[in-house]
Design a protein around this motif. Sequence first.
Motif, PDB file in Angstrom:
ATOM      1  N   GLY A 129     -15.606 -12.605  20.320  1.00 34.86           N
ATOM      2  CA  GLY A 129     -15.616 -13.417  19.099  1.00 34.86           C
ATOM      3  C   GLY A 129     -14.397 -13.189  18.205  1.00 34.86           C
ATOM      4  O   GLY A 129     -14.133 -13.979  17.306  1.00 34.86           O
ATOM      5  N   TYR A 130     -13.662 -12.120  18.443  1.00 39.70           N
ATOM      6  CA  TYR A 130     -12.464 -11.877  17.645  1.00 39.70           C
ATOM      7  C   TYR A 130     -11.342 -12.840  18.003  1.00 39.70           C
ATOM      8  O   TYR A 130     -10.465 -13.125  17.204  1.00 39.70           O
ATOM      9  CB  TYR A 130     -11.957 -10.437  17.825  1.00 39.70           C
ATOM     10  CG  TYR A 130     -12.755  -9.434  17.032  1.00 39.70           C
ATOM     11  CD1 TYR A 130     -12.280  -8.945  15.818  1.00 39.70           C
ATOM     12  CD2 TYR A 130     -13.979  -8.983  17.479  1.00 39.70           C
ATOM     13  CE1 TYR A 130     -13.016  -8.031  15.084  1.00 39.70           C
ATOM     14  CE2 TYR A 130     -14.724  -8.076  16.757  1.00 39.70           C
ATOM     15  CZ  TYR A 130     -14.240  -7.603  15.559  1.00 39.70           C
ATOM     16  OH  TYR A 130     -14.978  -6.707  14.824  1.00 39.70           O
ATOM     17  N   CYS A 131     -11.374 -13.326  19.239  1.00 41.78           N
ATOM     18  CA  CYS A 131     -10.316 -14.246  19.676  1.00 41.78           C
ATOM     19  C   CYS A 131     -10.473 -15.555  18.920  1.00 41.78           C
ATOM     20  O   CYS A 131     -11.535 -16.159  18.928  1.00 41.78           O
ATOM     21  CB  CYS A 131     -10.424 -14.492  21.177  1.00 41.78           C
ATOM     22  SG  CYS A 131      -9.346 -15.836  21.722  1.00 41.78           S
ATOM     23  N   ASN A 132      -9.401 -16.001  18.253  1.00 40.39           N
ATOM     24  CA  ASN A 132      -9.480 -17.289  17.571  1.00 40.39           C
ATOM     25  C   ASN A 132      -8.602 -18.341  18.262  1.00 40.39           C
ATOM     26  O   ASN A 132      -8.131 -19.283  17.634  1.00 40.39           O
ATOM     27  CB  ASN A 132      -9.174 -17.172  16.072  1.00 40.39           C
ATOM     28  CG  ASN A 132      -7.750 -16.745  15.800  1.00 40.39           C
ATOM     29  OD1 ASN A 132      -7.066 -16.247  16.674  1.00 40.39           O
ATOM     30  ND2 ASN A 132      -7.296 -16.939  14.580  1.00 40.39           N
ATOM     31  N   ILE A 133      -8.410 -18.127  19.571  1.00 45.95           N
ATOM     32  CA  ILE A 133      -7.891 -19.168  20.469  1.00 45.95           C
ATOM     33  C   ILE A 133      -6.540 -19.711  20.020  1.00 45.95           C
ATOM     34  O   ILE A 133      -6.290 -20.901  20.127  1.00 45.95           O
ATOM     35  CB  ILE A 133      -8.875 -20.361  20.591  1.00 45.95           C
ATOM     36  CG1 ILE A 133     -10.286 -19.925  20.230  1.00 45.95           C
ATOM     37  CG2 ILE A 133      -8.917 -20.932  21.982  1.00 45.95           C
ATOM     38  CD1 ILE A 133     -11.063 -21.053  19.641  1.00 45.95           C
ATOM     39  N   LYS A 154     -16.437 -18.009  26.073  1.00 45.33           N
ATOM     40  CA  LYS A 154     -17.040 -18.282  24.758  1.00 45.33           C
ATOM     41  C   LYS A 154     -18.206 -19.266  24.903  1.00 45.33           C
ATOM     42  O   LYS A 154     -19.230 -19.113  24.249  1.00 45.33           O
ATOM     43  CB  LYS A 154     -15.982 -18.850  23.802  1.00 45.33           C
ATOM     44  CG  LYS A 154     -15.136 -17.787  23.128  1.00 45.33           C
ATOM     45  CD  LYS A 154     -14.143 -18.424  22.178  1.00 45.33           C
ATOM     46  CE  LYS A 154     -13.431 -17.370  21.351  1.00 45.33           C
ATOM     47  NZ  LYS A 154     -14.078 -17.114  20.058  1.00 45.33           N
TER      48      LYS A 154
END
Lengths: 259, 271
Positions: free
Chosen positions: A197-201, A224
């Motif tokens: 969830g830390y990845c903001n793509i 995700k």
Amino acid sequence: MADVTMRIWRGDANGGNFETFTLAQNEGEVVLDVIHRIQATEAPDLACRWNCKAGKCGSCSAEINGKPRLMCMTRMDQLPEGEVTVTPMKTFPIIRDLVTDVSFNYVQAQKVPALLPPPMPERGYVMFQEDVERGQEFRKCIECFMCQDVCHVIRDHEENKEHYSGPRFFIRYAELEMHPLDTNDRRHLLREEMGLGYCNITKCCTEVCPEHIHITDNAIIPLKERVVDAAYDPVAWLGRKIRRKHNRTADEAAVQPAP
Amino acid sequence: MAVMESSTSVVLGGTRGGPSVTHLRKDRWWLQPVVTMSILTAFVIYSTWAAFQNRYYYVGAGVHRDLISPFYSPCIADDCVSGSKAGWHFSGWSLSPALLILIFPLGFRLTCYYYRRSYYRAFWWSPPACAVADAHGTYTGETRFPLIMQNVHRYFFYAGLVFNVLLTIDAVEAFREPGLGWGVSVGTIVLCVNAALLWLYSLSCHACRHLCGGHVKSFSQHKIRHRLWKLVTPLNAKHMNFAWASLFVVALTDVYVRLVASGALTDYKLF
């Protein structure tokens, strides 16, 4: 050909600064060639890590003019005119000059629960071509760790290293989750402990990948979406309740088969 | 089965190499976020203005046309202009119907994986560009409220499909020329292109790809899902293009209908 000016970071854990070298530019050279010429002539103690010189070992990762690149695959004549800045990967602790300590990645690698196949049937395991092809892209990874280096989640926030695997390992998780013989379910593990969830793509990992792996589109976003299935979609939750299906918890998924 | 637990833990800290500056990039890395910010800001300002106008959204029988702006379709408010009303209306809603309608397409775009990438870079500077320091002291990504709500994307995708069907019906009805029969005008083409691009944008969505077949472990055991996945995967690779193209065209469609409805422009009949 004109001379080339190289601005190279020199130093270790006690500090450092840029050192400038000016030397003749030879046709067809890559940055690693120039670094080697500097080693051979002006600075024999200049530390850099390299091996294959063919973009396949992933050893010579560095930041050239501020962007993570393989030194052996970056042609000098394709860089903009002016001095060329070479610095070590910023995300990892410095050892010396252009060499960094990438052991963070090996710790994350150890955390990945391995393939968990069902008991071997009499005829042996069977894989079909369409299933083999699906994971093929992820196996191109050469572990240069430039995707880890450029990922702002740990590049700019050291504290997140404790709970964030990073793009390189998300493609490993994706490969396992998309493996037809795997019986594990790592979705809650990814959400709760591996920091998906830390990845903001922002797709920087995809931009710097020398193997052109579509890390974000083919690995992180599919993961995700799988996590949404497992943790956020009320319809999927209802479906599991009706069919009495149980998702593996993070702790259950983290158990690894003995080597 | 014998089990083995990972025992090595991450060691934080250690001195990093390189100078303490936000970036060392020499290219114009700021250009992309500036362009993105300008376009998205312009779209938000225009769509907000258009949503509150509550007029000039329908070209009707008076000029032998049946063109409705996508911002106002389906027209479900009490006071929709004659001919634009959907079969059902939201009783008691006297404000602009666009205020109800736009929640869904905007929600779809706001939670879209591509737009997330764009606005996290352009507006939130998290990070503004690759290898440029992000502008925040701490970072929790999409693990907490409100950004954890990005996970509802698939529900906006479902709603988007409903709107695509409605806008496709509008595009078909745009061939109708009340009092004259059937024909093709510039407005017809505009509405058809708009509907086509919205379908392409929706079908290329990452949630769509997942729901079509991306969620299965084994393609060989789910042949139909594999086939569907193979159909949408090439579209998915162009999701960014469809995102921008459909954004421009949906705004242009509203502009076109608004100009024709206000009398500033004549909808030219092609055949």
